[in-house]
Design an enzyme around this catalytic site. Structure first.
Site, PDB file in Angstrom:
ATOM      1  N   THR A  73       1.335  10.417   4.155  1.00  0.00           N
ATOM      2  CA  THR A  73       0.467  11.447   3.417  1.00  0.00           C
ATOM      3  C   THR A  73      -1.283  11.365   3.981  1.00  0.00           C
ATOM      4  O   THR A  73      -1.768  12.407   3.809  1.00  0.00           O
ATOM      5  CB  THR A  73       0.262  10.983   2.002  1.00  0.00           C
ATOM      6  N   LYS A 117      -9.113   5.954   5.372  1.00  0.00           N
ATOM      7  CA  LYS A 117      -7.941   5.482   4.927  1.00  0.00           C
ATOM      8  C   LYS A 117      -8.302   4.574   4.051  1.00  0.00           C
ATOM      9  O   LYS A 117      -8.890   3.265   4.618  1.00  0.00           O
ATOM     10  CB  LYS A 117      -7.183   5.037   6.218  1.00  0.00           C
ATOM     11  N   GLY A 118      -7.593   4.506   3.016  1.00  0.00           N
ATOM     12  CA  GLY A 118      -7.681   3.124   2.059  1.00  0.00           C
ATOM     13  C   GLY A 118      -9.061   3.089   1.324  1.00  0.00           C
ATOM     14  O   GLY A 118      -8.926   2.475   0.014  1.00  0.00           O
ATOM     15  N   LYS A 149     -11.050  -0.866  -2.175  1.00  0.00           N
ATOM     16  CA  LYS A 149     -10.803  -1.612  -0.776  1.00  0.00           C
ATOM     17  C   LYS A 149     -12.122  -1.104  -0.013  1.00  0.00           C
ATOM     18  O   LYS A 149     -12.595  -0.139  -0.105  1.00  0.00           O
ATOM     19  CB  LYS A 149      -9.488  -1.018  -0.242  1.00  0.00           C
ATOM     20  N   ASP A 196       0.849  -1.211  -0.098  1.00  0.00           N
ATOM     21  CA  ASP A 196      -0.012  -0.123  -0.106  1.00  0.00           C
ATOM     22  C   ASP A 196       0.929   1.338   0.024  1.00  0.00           C
ATOM     23  O   ASP A 196       1.989   1.066   0.422  1.00  0.00           O
ATOM     24  CB  ASP A 196      -0.813  -0.125   1.119  1.00  0.00           C
ATOM     25  N   LEU A 197       0.614   2.329  -0.534  1.00  0.00           N
ATOM     26  CA  LEU A 197       1.233   3.451  -0.372  1.00  0.00           C
ATOM     27  C   LEU A 197       1.100   4.382   0.876  1.00  0.00           C
ATOM     28  O   LEU A 197       1.857   4.415   1.874  1.00  0.00           O
ATOM     29  CB  LEU A 197       1.007   4.252  -1.635  1.00  0.00           C
ATOM     30  N   ASP A 198      -0.155   5.081   0.713  1.00  0.00           N
ATOM     31  CA  ASP A 198      -0.302   6.218   2.060  1.00  0.00           C
ATOM     32  C   ASP A 198      -0.342   5.316   3.296  1.00  0.00           C
ATOM     33  O   ASP A 198      -1.138   4.468   3.564  1.00  0.00           O
ATOM     34  CB  ASP A 198      -1.706   6.575   1.704  1.00  0.00           C
ATOM     35  N   GLU A 243      -0.130  -3.374   4.678  1.00  0.00           N
ATOM     36  CA  GLU A 243      -1.308  -2.146   4.640  1.00  0.00           C
ATOM     37  C   GLU A 243      -1.145  -1.827   6.222  1.00  0.00           C
ATOM     38  O   GLU A 243      -0.892  -2.213   7.106  1.00  0.00           O
ATOM     39  CB  GLU A 243      -2.406  -2.764   4.428  1.00  0.00           C
ATOM     40  N   ASP A 244      -1.634  -0.425   6.133  1.00  0.00           N
ATOM     41  CA  ASP A 244      -1.864   0.155   7.603  1.00  0.00           C
ATOM     42  C   ASP A 244      -3.550   0.458   7.873  1.00  0.00           C
ATOM     43  O   ASP A 244      -3.464   0.736   8.925  1.00  0.00           O
ATOM     44  CB  ASP A 244      -1.096   1.508   7.452  1.00  0.00           C
ATOM     45  N   SER A 293      -2.249   0.532  -4.483  1.00  0.00           N
ATOM     46  CA  SER A 293      -2.682   2.036  -3.712  1.00  0.00           C
ATOM     47  C   SER A 293      -3.898   2.126  -4.519  1.00  0.00           C
ATOM     48  O   SER A 293      -4.223   2.246  -5.652  1.00  0.00           O
ATOM     49  CB  SER A 293      -1.729   2.908  -3.773  1.00  0.00           C
ATOM     50  N   ALA A 294      -4.816   2.664  -3.428  1.00  0.00           N
ATOM     51  CA  ALA A 294      -6.293   3.248  -4.195  1.00  0.00           C
ATOM     52  C   ALA A 294      -5.981   4.460  -4.526  1.00  0.00           C
ATOM     53  O   ALA A 294      -7.004   5.300  -5.479  1.00  0.00           O
ATOM     54  CB  ALA A 294      -7.201   3.478  -2.902  1.00  0.00           C
ATOM     55  N   SER A 295      -4.696   5.144  -4.591  1.00  0.00           N
ATOM     56  CA  SER A 295      -4.704   6.548  -4.883  1.00  0.00           C
ATOM     57  C   SER A 295      -4.480   6.556  -6.501  1.00  0.00           C
ATOM     58  O   SER A 295      -3.165   6.167  -6.811  1.00  0.00           O
ATOM     59  CB  SER A 295      -3.399   7.231  -4.140  1.00  0.00           C
ATOM     60  N   ARG A 355     -11.071   7.977  -3.536  1.00  0.00           N
ATOM     61  CA  ARG A 355     -11.537   9.411  -3.618  1.00  0.00           C
ATOM     62  C   ARG A 355     -13.033   9.734  -3.449  1.00  0.00           C
ATOM     63  O   ARG A 355     -13.474  10.412  -2.704  1.00  0.00           O
ATOM     64  CB  ARG A 355     -11.199  10.396  -4.792  1.00  0.00           C
ATOM     65  N   ASN A 371      -3.097   9.163  -7.385  1.00  0.00           N
ATOM     66  CA  ASN A 371      -1.795   9.903  -7.515  1.00  0.00           C
ATOM     67  C   ASN A 371      -0.690   9.440  -7.070  1.00  0.00           C
ATOM     68  O   ASN A 371       0.448   9.919  -6.980  1.00  0.00           O
ATOM     69  CB  ASN A 371      -1.920  11.271  -6.313  1.00  0.00           C
TER      70      ASN A 371
HETATM   71  C1  BG6 Z   1      -5.737   5.837  -0.415  1.00  0.00           C
HETATM   72  C2  BG6 Z   1      -5.916   6.828   0.824  1.00  0.00           C
HETATM   73  O1  BG6 Z   1      -4.259   5.508  -0.379  1.00  0.00           O
HETATM   74  O2  BG6 Z   1      -5.943   6.437  -1.498  1.00  0.00           O
HETATM   75  C3  BG6 Z   1      -7.050   7.611   0.920  1.00  0.00           C
HETATM   76  O3  BG6 Z   1      -5.789   6.133   2.029  1.00  0.00           O
HETATM   77  C4  BG6 Z   1      -7.437   8.300  -0.512  1.00  0.00           C
HETATM   78  O4  BG6 Z   1      -7.015   8.360   2.026  1.00  0.00           O
HETATM   79  C5  BG6 Z   1      -7.188   7.117  -1.364  1.00  0.00           C
HETATM   80  O5  BG6 Z   1      -8.505   8.932  -0.467  1.00  0.00           O
HETATM   81  C6  BG6 Z   1      -7.387   7.884  -3.095  1.00  0.00           C
HETATM   82  O6  BG6 Z   1      -6.448   8.833  -3.277  1.00  0.00           O
HETATM   83  P1  BG6 Z   1      -6.508   9.987  -4.199  1.00  0.00           P
HETATM   84  O7  BG6 Z   1      -5.065  10.215  -4.397  1.00  0.00           O
HETATM   85  O8  BG6 Z   1      -6.694   9.089  -5.763  1.00  0.00           O
HETATM   86  O9  BG6 Z   1      -7.526  10.790  -4.025  1.00  0.00           O
HETATM   87 MG    MG Z   2      -2.916   2.996   3.632  1.00  0.00          MG
END
Ligand code: BG6
Ligand code: MG
Length: 223
Positions: free
Chosen positions: A18, A46-47, A146, A10-12, A170-171, A115-117, A50, A119
């Protein structure tokens, strides 16, 4: 478990912290909408993706916003988050992560990011660790976020390794549930009681504790 092994991160909250930046950007949005938002609510996001996070933040007010309005709000939050990410540097990799990645690379263990992000590629670039990752799952390519297992199943597929031969790190509770749902061993980083409850096979208090010997002993226990 055979000699074949893949590790999915996982990233964040695992590679970098972050969560506080996500908090700041969500807080700004919540304040502008006069919706109560604090660190406790942020913890439960968390996880989550968006859009799922926005839904959780809006709560009972969700029905008052059209789909296009929600997309605008999410874009606004993301712009604020991106601005905060600009300050990220290689110094922001959590302790122990870089040596662990170097060790895994030396051992030729395939490494993936789940990661769900959206970014995530930008964050890895800012942290100067993109080259360690053999595969990065694009969260927009999986049907369910997730705690559904989709992103970990896809990660294993991208690495070309069976999920039963993968370990996820994962956290967040939603992340541990996703790893376990995918049929992998799960390492939790953070609070033992909560993450064990979510199904983690091992919980480490801190990223500094991640090492090859921890991986070997976890595999040994589940042979
Ligand atoms: C997860 C974070 O890694 O990514 C969440 O734990 C975040 O808090 C999610 O909402 C989505 O991230 P992003 O960068 O696509 O808005
Ligand atoms: Mg995380």
């Amino acid at each position: 478990m055979s000699k074949e092994l893949g590790i999915l991160f996982d990233l964040d909250g695992v590679i970098t912290d972050t969560a506080e930046l996500h908090y700041k950007a969500w807080k700004k949005l919540a304040d502008s909408l006069q919706i109560p938002f604090d660190h406790k609510v942020n913890e439960s996001l968390k996880g989550l993706s968006r859009m799922d996070s926005l839904e959780a933040l809006l709560g009972s007010q969700s029905d008052f916003f059209a789909k296009e309005e929600k997309e605008k709000l999410a874009a606004q939050k993301n712009q604020d988050y991106r601005n905060l990410l600009e300050g990220l540097t290689a110094e922001d990799v959590l302790p122990g992560i870089k040596p662990f990645l170097i060790d895994l690379k030396k051992r030729e263990i395939p490494i993936g990011l789940a990661s769900a992000s959206k970014n995530a590629p930008y964050v890895l670039e800012k942290l100067e660790i993109s080259s360690f990752f053999d595969q990065i799952v694009d969260p927009s390519e999986v049907a369910h976020g997730k705690p559904a297992p989709d992103i970990y199943v896809k990660g294993a597929e991208q690495l070309g390794i069976s999920p039963s031969h993968c370990i996820g790190i994962e956290d967040a509770v939603s992340g541990i549930q996703a790893i376990k749902g995918a049929g992998m061993l799960a390492i939790g980083i953070g609070k033992a009681a909560i993450l064990k409850d979510a199904g983690a096979d091992l919980v480490l208090a801190d990223t500094r504790e991640l090492s090859w010997s921890v991986i070997e002993s976890l595999i040994g226990k589940h042979k």
